[in-house]
Design a protein around this motif. Structure first.
Motif, short mmCIF file in Angstrom:
data_model
loop_
_atom_site.label_atom_id
_atom_site.label_comp_id
_atom_site.label_asym_id
_atom_site.label_seq_id
_atom_site.Cartn_x
_atom_site.Cartn_y
_atom_site.Cartn_z
N SER A 155 32.04 16.50 -0.74
CA SER A 155 32.75 17.68 -1.08
C SER A 155 33.03 16.95 -2.35
CB SER A 155 34.11 16.64 -0.37
OG SER A 155 34.11 15.16 -0.39
N CYS A 156 32.65 16.17 -2.56
CA CYS A 156 32.62 15.44 -4.46
C CYS A 156 31.94 16.33 -5.14
CB CYS A 156 32.29 13.75 -4.09
SG CYS A 156 33.28 13.00 -4.07
N LYS A 183 32.05 25.28 10.32
CA LYS A 183 31.42 24.97 11.21
C LYS A 183 30.15 24.12 10.69
CE LYS A 183 31.22 28.50 14.54
NZ LYS A 183 29.64 29.52 15.17
N GLN A 184 30.44 23.28 9.14
CA GLN A 184 29.46 23.50 8.67
C GLN A 184 29.94 21.33 8.65
OE1 GLN A 184 30.05 24.16 4.38
NE2 GLN A 184 29.30 26.24 4.95
N ASN A 185 31.10 20.85 9.18
CA ASN A 185 31.29 19.12 9.50
C ASN A 185 30.22 19.24 10.73
OD1 ASN A 185 33.13 18.85 7.30
ND2 ASN A 185 34.71 18.04 8.44
N ARG A 186 30.88 19.53 11.66
CA ARG A 186 30.16 19.55 13.02
C ARG A 186 28.60 19.85 12.73
NH1 ARG A 186 32.82 23.57 16.91
NH2 ARG A 186 34.66 21.91 16.53
N ASP A 244 41.71 11.49 0.02
CA ASP A 244 41.24 11.33 1.30
C ASP A 244 40.23 12.44 1.32
OD1 ASP A 244 40.21 9.56 3.31
OD2 ASP A 244 42.53 10.25 5.06
N VAL A 245 38.95 12.43 1.92
CA VAL A 245 38.50 13.76 2.50
C VAL A 245 38.31 13.93 4.06
CG1 VAL A 245 36.33 14.02 2.51
CG2 VAL A 245 36.55 12.89 0.83
N TRP A 246 38.68 15.23 3.73
CA TRP A 246 39.07 15.74 5.46
C TRP A 246 37.97 16.81 6.26
CZ3 TRP A 246 42.59 13.81 8.24
CH2 TRP A 246 43.69 13.24 7.38
N SER A 247 36.86 17.77 4.89
CA SER A 247 35.89 18.26 4.95
C SER A 247 34.81 17.87 4.24
CB SER A 247 36.20 19.70 5.40
OG SER A 247 37.14 19.97 4.02
N ALA A 296 31.23 12.69 13.51
CA ALA A 296 31.54 11.92 12.84
C ALA A 296 32.71 13.19 12.23
CB ALA A 296 30.68 11.50 11.69
N GLY A 297 31.84 14.25 12.08
CA GLY A 297 32.65 15.13 11.42
C GLY A 297 33.62 15.87 12.81
N GLU A 298 33.73 15.98 13.60
CA GLU A 298 35.30 15.63 13.96
C GLU A 298 35.78 14.30 13.61
OE1 GLU A 298 32.67 18.89 16.20
OE2 GLU A 298 32.75 17.21 15.79
N LEU A 299 35.85 13.58 14.10
CA LEU A 299 36.71 12.03 13.60
C LEU A 299 36.94 12.48 11.78
CD1 LEU A 299 34.90 9.49 14.79
CD2 LEU A 299 36.26 10.02 15.83
N VAL A 300 36.64 13.06 11.28
CA VAL A 300 37.06 13.16 9.81
C VAL A 300 38.01 14.10 10.13
CG1 VAL A 300 36.19 13.82 7.61
CG2 VAL A 300 34.80 12.13 8.36
N THR A 301 38.57 15.40 10.18
CA THR A 301 38.91 15.85 10.25
C THR A 301 40.12 15.49 11.26
OG1 THR A 301 37.02 17.94 10.79
CG2 THR A 301 39.05 18.32 11.58
N ARG A 302 39.96 14.46 11.95
CA ARG A 302 41.38 14.57 12.75
C ARG A 302 41.75 13.30 11.77
NH1 ARG A 302 41.96 13.30 19.03
NH2 ARG A 302 44.68 12.51 19.29
N PHE A 303 41.43 12.60 11.21
CA PHE A 303 41.77 11.33 10.60
C PHE A 303 41.65 10.62 9.04
CE2 PHE A 303 40.81 10.25 15.56
CZ PHE A 303 42.16 9.57 16.14
N GLY A 304 41.04 11.57 9.35
CA GLY A 304 40.42 11.06 7.35
C GLY A 304 39.62 10.08 7.31
N LEU A 305 38.26 10.96 6.16
CA LEU A 305 36.96 10.30 5.95
C LEU A 305 37.43 8.30 5.57
CD1 LEU A 305 33.94 10.92 4.90
CD2 LEU A 305 34.86 8.97 3.70
N ALA A 306 38.53 8.01 5.06
CA ALA A 306 38.64 6.85 4.82
C ALA A 306 39.16 6.03 5.95
CB ALA A 306 40.19 6.57 3.77
#
Length: 405
Positions: A342-343, A136-139, A401-404, A281-291
């Motif tokens: 993530s870094c 749940k942290q991303n969201r 790429d970053v996903w979470s 943003a959280g859902e978009l990163v999880t689905r498409f990747g941050l880059a």
């Protein structure tokens, strides 16, 4: 034993609600609302554009200093103390702005208010790590980050109600900051593992490492990583380009007499409303990747900055610019927040604080430069150059790429 949501300190209602409200008060009101009131402040105090830009830069200077202190406070006292100090600073700073009788008191109030998000925002990453389950942290973080938009959104109607007595709006802002401070005092984790953290631990959330590597050694090690260097340089550039819009977008519209005073406030409210979309943003990163998300968001925000210079007598172009800028600004700040955690998984608030320190370093420099540039050339030229610089973020995407978080 069953407890109502408002009594469970680590419930979604309390974590998201308190976090969102403190971000709304410290970022949306204390820091970014200054730009909405620039025309009124300039008229009441007889300030030049360069002086207006210098006061705006002072706000970012306060934030810059606060982001250096906040991670140290988190390490020693836990997330609660810096969040509460940030809320109190927001309350006092906005109260000074409301009561200011001369430019000096105004500048002190704006600067003090500007400190508040630097204190309150970085610890939220630690608080989320301690209080929330990993999935749940991303969201939760992305929704809390959109609090900036709610603050900006609220500031517009209050400005309209206050009218020429704009100081009354700042009194209301100070009251909102006080309420946010009290709520966070009740639910944020302190230096000891209290009952809330034990309950969170039972639910197996993402925990924090007990590693207490000295910050200097940690940074030396991390800076050898190319992705970390890209993160930090991109954050600096993002700060440089976006503070021009926050500080001078309303002034640009007002100077060209393209919109009435009510139209300018509507423009500002639209920026805030659109920013709520950044909570995805959280859902978009999880689905498409941050880059990928960062690439498209950068192109969009550059277009929004450039489009504000287009000749227009109506609301269409400014409104489109406001929608795109509001949504992508909140989105990109969330992306940098997720990327930073993530870094720096072993020290979230350190990576978070450093990233937003560099965003603020860019925001510190550019209002003064933009004010000087506007007096030498035109504000439209300043915005066009800013849009070009914004595209440089495309050269600083993550290497992996970053996903979470």
């Amino acid at each position: 034993m069953y407890l109502p949501l408002f009594l469970k300190r680590n419930s979604a209602f309390n974590v998201i609600g308190a976090g969102l409200l403190i971000v709304a008060a410290t970022y949306g009101l204390s820091r970014y609302t200054y730009g909405l009131f620039v025309p009124a402040i300039r008229d009441d105090f007889g300030l030049s554009q360069a002086a207006v830009g210098a006061i705006g830069s002072a706000s970012y200077l306060g934030y810059l200093l606060a982001t250096l202190i906040s991670p140290l406070l988190v390490r020693r006292f836990g997330p609660r103390l810096p969040i509460i100090v940030g809320g109190m600073t927001a309350t006092l700073g906005m109260l000074l702005v409301a009561l200011a009788a001369n430019p000096l008191v105004l500048a002190i109030g704006v600067t003090l208010a500007g400190c508040s998000p630097g204190l309150a925002y970085p610890p939220l990453s630690d608080a989320i790590k301690q209080l929330c389950r990993a999935e749940k942290q991303n969201r939760y973080y992305a929704i809390i980050n959109s609090g900036t938009s709610f603050g900006v959104m609220v500031s517009g109607p209050l400005a309209l109600i206050a009218g020429p007595r704009w100081q009354l709006a700042w009194l209301c802002f100070a009251f909102i900051a006080l309420i946010a401070t009290l709520w966070n005092f009740l639910i944020m984790p302190g230096p000891t593992r209290d009952a809330t953290q034990h309950e969170a631990s039972d639910n197996k959330p993402g925990g924090l490492s007990d590693d207490r590597e000295p910050i200097r050694a940690l940074l030396r090690r991390k800076l050898k990583n190319e992705s970390v260097r890209r993160l930090l340089l991109g954050a600096l550039l993002f700060g440089l380009v976006t503070s021009v819009y926050w500080t001078f977008s309303v002034e640009l519209i007002a100077s060209e007499n393209r919109l009435s005073e009510t139209g300018r406030v509507i423009f500002w409210v639209v920026v805030g409303i659109a920013g709520v979309a950044g909570g995805l943003a959280g859902e978009l990163v999880t689905r498409f990747g941050l880059a990928r998300v960062l690439r498209w968001a950068t192109l969009a925000i550059a277009a929004s900055i450039a489009s504000l210079t287009m000749a227009s007598d109506g609301m269409l172009v400014p409104t489109m610019s406001a929608v795109v800028f509001g949504a992508t600004f909140i989105l990109i700040t969330a992306l940098y927040g997720i990327w930073s955690v993530s870094c720096f998984p072993e020290a979230p608030s350190t990576g978070f604080g450093l990233t937003f320190f560099l965003i603020s370093a860019g925001q510190l420099i550019s209002p003064t430069l933009a004010g000087l540039g506007a007096e030498l050339w035109q504000m439209t030229s300043v915005f066009q150059i800013t849009a070009l610089f914004c595209l440089g973020i495309l050269l600083l995407l993550p290497t992996q790429d970053v996903w979470s978080m």
